[in-house]
Design a protein around this motif. Structure first.
Motif, PDB file in Angstrom:
ATOM      1  N   ALA A  93       5.508   6.709   4.620  1.00  0.00           N
ATOM      2  CA  ALA A  93       5.055   5.370   5.004  1.00  0.00           C
ATOM      3  C   ALA A  93       3.583   5.377   5.388  1.00  0.00           C
ATOM      4  CB  ALA A  93       5.885   4.847   6.165  1.00  0.00           C
ATOM      5  N   THR A  94       2.881   4.316   5.039  1.00  0.00           N
ATOM      6  CA  THR A  94       1.509   4.132   5.528  1.00  0.00           C
ATOM      7  C   THR A  94       1.522   3.459   6.895  1.00  0.00           C
ATOM      8  OG1 THR A  94       1.243   1.955   4.502  1.00  0.00           O
ATOM      9  CG2 THR A  94       0.677   3.868   3.165  1.00  0.00           C
ATOM     10  N   LYS A 154       0.838  -1.208   0.000  1.00  0.00           N
ATOM     11  CA  LYS A 154       0.000   0.000   0.000  1.00  0.00           C
ATOM     12  C   LYS A 154       0.867   1.250   0.000  1.00  0.00           C
ATOM     13  CE  LYS A 154      -2.564   0.963   3.672  1.00  0.00           C
ATOM     14  NZ  LYS A 154      -3.656   0.850   4.674  1.00  0.00           N
ATOM     15  N   THR A 155       1.998   1.202   0.712  1.00  0.00           N
ATOM     16  CA  THR A 155       2.926   2.331   0.730  1.00  0.00           C
ATOM     17  C   THR A 155       3.458   2.619  -0.665  1.00  0.00           C
ATOM     18  OG1 THR A 155       3.604   2.047   3.031  1.00  0.00           O
ATOM     19  CG2 THR A 155       5.182   3.090   1.571  1.00  0.00           C
ATOM     20  N   VAL A 156       3.816   1.551  -1.378  1.00  0.00           N
ATOM     21  CA  VAL A 156       4.314   1.711  -2.748  1.00  0.00           C
ATOM     22  C   VAL A 156       3.244   2.350  -3.633  1.00  0.00           C
ATOM     23  CG1 VAL A 156       5.128   0.489  -4.809  1.00  0.00           C
ATOM     24  CG2 VAL A 156       5.936  -0.207  -2.553  1.00  0.00           C
ATOM     25  N   TYR A 157       2.029   1.813  -3.551  1.00  0.00           N
ATOM     26  CA  TYR A 157       0.938   2.351  -4.374  1.00  0.00           C
ATOM     27  C   TYR A 157       0.698   3.826  -4.064  1.00  0.00           C
ATOM     28  CZ  TYR A 157      -3.615   2.852  -6.593  1.00  0.00           C
ATOM     29  OH  TYR A 157      -4.657   3.283  -7.387  1.00  0.00           O
ATOM     30  N   TYR A 158       0.638   4.167  -2.801  1.00  0.00           N
ATOM     31  CA  TYR A 158       0.371   5.554  -2.406  1.00  0.00           C
ATOM     32  C   TYR A 158       1.453   6.497  -2.915  1.00  0.00           C
ATOM     33  CZ  TYR A 158       0.176   9.653   0.619  1.00  0.00           C
ATOM     34  OH  TYR A 158       0.153  10.946   1.096  1.00  0.00           O
ATOM     35  N   PRO A 162       4.366   3.615   9.769  1.00  0.00           N
ATOM     36  CA  PRO A 162       5.696   4.013  10.255  1.00  0.00           C
ATOM     37  C   PRO A 162       6.333   2.933  11.113  1.00  0.00           C
ATOM     38  CG  PRO A 162       4.106   5.778  10.572  1.00  0.00           C
ATOM     39  CD  PRO A 162       3.323   4.565  10.177  1.00  0.00           C
ATOM     40  N   SER A 163       7.577   2.596  10.798  1.00  0.00           N
ATOM     41  CA  SER A 163       8.272   1.540  11.548  1.00  0.00           C
ATOM     42  C   SER A 163       9.214   2.113  12.597  1.00  0.00           C
ATOM     43  CB  SER A 163       9.068   0.652  10.581  1.00  0.00           C
ATOM     44  OG  SER A 163       9.986   1.434   9.836  1.00  0.00           O
ATOM     45  N   GLU A 164       9.503   3.407  12.506  1.00  0.00           N
ATOM     46  CA  GLU A 164      10.403   4.027  13.470  1.00  0.00           C
ATOM     47  C   GLU A 164       9.738   5.244  14.095  1.00  0.00           C
ATOM     48  OE1 GLU A 164      14.060   4.955  11.595  1.00  0.00           O
ATOM     49  OE2 GLU A 164      14.434   2.904  10.885  1.00  0.00           O
ATOM     50  N   GLU A 165      10.098   5.497  15.338  1.00  0.00           N
ATOM     51  CA  GLU A 165       9.526   6.643  16.035  1.00  0.00           C
ATOM     52  C   GLU A 165       9.968   7.939  15.360  1.00  0.00           C
ATOM     53  OE1 GLU A 165       9.337   8.451  20.577  1.00  0.00           O
ATOM     54  OE2 GLU A 165      10.320   6.518  20.172  1.00  0.00           O
ATOM     55  N   GLY A 166       9.030   8.821  15.132  1.00  0.00           N
ATOM     56  CA  GLY A 166       9.332  10.090  14.479  1.00  0.00           C
ATOM     57  C   GLY A 166       9.235  10.041  12.970  1.00  0.00           C
ATOM     58  N   GLN A 167       9.016   8.842  12.412  1.00  0.00           N
ATOM     59  CA  GLN A 167       8.902   8.709  10.961  1.00  0.00           C
ATOM     60  C   GLN A 167       7.550   9.244  10.500  1.00  0.00           C
ATOM     61  OE1 GLN A 167       8.524   4.730   8.873  1.00  0.00           O
ATOM     62  NE2 GLN A 167      10.690   5.131   8.547  1.00  0.00           N
ATOM     63  N   VAL A 168       7.552   9.953   9.371  1.00  0.00           N
ATOM     64  CA  VAL A 168       6.317  10.535   8.850  1.00  0.00           C
ATOM     65  C   VAL A 168       5.383   9.421   8.389  1.00  0.00           C
ATOM     66  CG1 VAL A 168       5.341  12.021   7.057  1.00  0.00           C
ATOM     67  CG2 VAL A 168       7.478  12.650   8.167  1.00  0.00           C
ATOM     68  N   GLY A 169       4.118   9.541   8.710  1.00  0.00           N
ATOM     69  CA  GLY A 169       3.138   8.533   8.317  1.00  0.00           C
ATOM     70  C   GLY A 169       1.925   9.160   7.657  1.00  0.00           C
ATOM     71  N   VAL A 170       1.046   8.317   7.196  1.00  0.00           N
ATOM     72  CA  VAL A 170      -0.139   8.801   6.500  1.00  0.00           C
ATOM     73  C   VAL A 170      -1.329   7.930   6.887  1.00  0.00           C
ATOM     74  CG1 VAL A 170       0.376   7.398   4.465  1.00  0.00           C
ATOM     75  CG2 VAL A 170      -1.089   9.402   4.240  1.00  0.00           C
ATOM     76  N   SER A 171      -2.506   8.530   6.976  1.00  0.00           N
ATOM     77  CA  SER A 171      -3.699   7.803   7.396  1.00  0.00           C
ATOM     78  C   SER A 171      -4.443   7.222   6.209  1.00  0.00           C
ATOM     79  CB  SER A 171      -4.640   8.741   8.163  1.00  0.00           C
ATOM     80  OG  SER A 171      -5.183   9.710   7.282  1.00  0.00           O
ATOM     81  N   ASN A 172      -5.352   6.288   6.486  1.00  0.00           N
ATOM     82  CA  ASN A 172      -6.188   5.708   5.434  1.00  0.00           C
ATOM     83  C   ASN A 172      -7.067   6.773   4.777  1.00  0.00           C
ATOM     84  OD1 ASN A 172      -5.311   3.093   5.451  1.00  0.00           O
ATOM     85  ND2 ASN A 172      -6.882   2.334   6.831  1.00  0.00           N
ATOM     86  N   GLU A 173      -7.502   7.732   5.554  1.00  0.00           N
ATOM     87  CA  GLU A 173      -8.356   8.785   5.001  1.00  0.00           C
ATOM     88  C   GLU A 173      -7.611   9.591   3.939  1.00  0.00           C
ATOM     89  OE1 GLU A 173     -11.241  12.469   6.470  1.00  0.00           O
ATOM     90  OE2 GLU A 173      -9.927  11.440   7.911  1.00  0.00           O
ATOM     91  N   THR A 174      -6.338   9.909   4.205  1.00  0.00           N
ATOM     92  CA  THR A 174      -5.529  10.652   3.238  1.00  0.00           C
ATOM     93  C   THR A 174      -5.297   9.832   1.975  1.00  0.00           C
ATOM     94  OG1 THR A 174      -4.429  11.886   4.998  1.00  0.00           O
ATOM     95  CG2 THR A 174      -3.312  11.779   2.884  1.00  0.00           C
TER      96      THR A 174
END
Length: 451
Positions: free
Chosen positions: A202-203, A139-143, A205-217
């Motif tokens: 990332a959809t 999903k991360t790749v697709y996004y 995040p595997s590390e603390e502080g890493q930028v992530g994204v929600s399903n809504e976005t």
């Protein structure tokens, strides 16, 4: 940065932690499971030796008591009280205790059952986690590829090539280790038009502080750049409808040629990523799913939504219940995979091996035990019950557990001669000690000594 996003956490039960450590050392879960099966079976071989020693001893005592028990049954069968008394006398004569004779076998059975069920649960948890993680990475790749719709530099380059009518290629390489994605656009003349490195969002995040994204976005991005038909918002109870009795469910989406190019690119890159990173073993395409011609090696919507909901926060669960973003996103993420023919995940080979090795293990063990003790343990039903149970588990659950079962049974077959030899030596040593005690004669001098 979005705050509502799924954060997958590795299962950390006892077996999951052991498997994770083995996997880290050996590089794959297959090797980790094989190593675990070998170690567990060796430990159980020690338990098996003790259990066989007691069970063999009890079988031998039972064989000796059998004629006397049958005799008292025939003679005092009409009087249950007297019969029980005579039976207890025979048990005392042969130093036989019903409870203590069954205890070692009962402990061994309970221990094996506990290990069987907890390890099955652990391996299923590991498999479910890795299926969910694989989907989140896909999903991360697709996004991130779909997000190229908002990169003006790449957009201007590709739209110029589209307008010129020239042939062109777009290559996308994803590097999860460095959380980066390289996009290379080439024109018809083969000269490099554009080479750009992009940081992955990332959809999960595997590390603390890493930028992530929600399903809504992610859903809103798909809605803007990938949907051919847009869903029409249904008015809430407090809003008035526009007077029409029938409202269309969807309306056309004004996608550009560039939008469609990037959508197709996202589907193909996503499919390539999943296939290239699929964890396979020999003929099994996905080791985290059951090895069966009825199993699809690609994750299915029902299992993904089921696995991921365990990682949702309470707020995420409410959002998903209302909007169902995960299921709608899934359809777009797997669109490219659905065009690939990945075949089936197996051919019942693991099931056949599990049933066959289980039957053979019981057969060899019974033959060797009979040779040691002179009696035949178990009944014919055991030849069918245990293989049937193992066959069902290998048919329905993760291939990792099936491999554990098969390796364990092979180890049991290999160790059975050794365990039976140890038991025989133990019994022989015990018999020699008893004979030695019988032959010992203590001379006592009763003659009166002179003072």
């Amino acid at each position: 940065m979005d705050t509502l996003m799924i954060v997958l956490t590795e299962p950390h039960g006892m077996w999951e932690s052991i498997l994770g450590a083995f996997k880290g050392a050996m590089g794959s879960y297959i090797l980790a499971v094989i190593l675990l099966a070998v170690i567990v079976r060796i430990l159980f071989a020690v338990v098996d030796v003790v259990n066989k020693r007691f069970s063999t001893k009890n079988m031998q005592i039972n064989e000796k008591m059998k004629p006397e028990l049958e005799a008292v049954q025939k003679k005092y069968g009409h009087d249950k009280v007297l019969l029980q008394k005579k039976q207890q006398e025979i048990y005392k004569k042969y130093q036989f205790n019903m409870v203590s004779s069954c205890l070692p076998m009962l402990i061994a059975m309970v221990l094996q059952l506990v290990v069987f069920l907890t390890l099955w649960t652990g391996l299923q948890n590991v498999s479910n986690y890795n299926i969910a993680k694989s989907y989140e990475n896909t999903k991360t790749v697709y996004y991130n590829v779909l997000l190229l719709n908002e990169d003006e530099e790449i957009k201007n380059c590709v739209e110029g090539l589209i307008a010129s009518g020239e042939d062109y290629t777009i290559d996308v390489n994803v590097d999860f280790d460095n959380m980066s994605m390289t996009v290379i656009v080439n024109g018809v003349n083969g000269e490099e038009e554009l080479n750009k490195n992009i940081t992955i969002i990332a959809t999960n995040p595997s590390e603390e502080g890493q930028v992530g994204v929600s399903n809504e976005t992610i859903y809103n991005l798909i809605k803007e750049y990938a949907m051919e038909e847009l869903p029409v918002e249904t008015p809430s109870d407090g809003e008035e409808q526009d007077g029409t009795s029938e409202t269309p469910e969807t309306v056309p989406n004004d996608l550009t040629d560039y939008n469609r190019v990037i959508r197709t690119l996202a589907e193909e890159v996503t499919a390539d990523y999943y296939v290239d990173n699929l964890e396979s073993f020999l003929w099994i395409k996905n080791i985290y799913k059951a090895e069966s011609p009825m199993t699809n090696p690609v994750f299915e919507k029902s299992e993904i939504t089921n696995y991921l909901q365990k990682f949702y926060s309470d707020e995420e669960k409410e959002i998903e219940e209302v909007n169902g973003y995960e299921g709608q996103i899934f359809d777009y993420v797997v669109a490219g995979l659905e065009r690939r023919d990945l075949g089936v995940n197996g051919y019942f080979i693991l099931v056949i091996l599990a049933v066959g090795t289980s039957f053979l293990s019981i057969f060899i063990n019974n033959k060797l035990t009979k040779k040691v003790s002179g009696t035949q343990p178990g009944g014919k039903m055991m030849y069918f019950i245990m293989p049937l149970i193992l066959g069902i588990f290998t048919l329905m659950y993760t291939s990792l557990f099936a491999i554990y079962i098969i390796v364990g049974q092979i180890m049991m077959i290999a160790l059975s001669p050794l365990t039976n030899l140890i038991v025989k030596k133990w019994i022989d040593a015990s018999d020699r000690r008893k004979e030695k005690k019988k032959q010992e004669v203590i001379d006592v001098d009763y003659r009166r000594k002179d003072m």
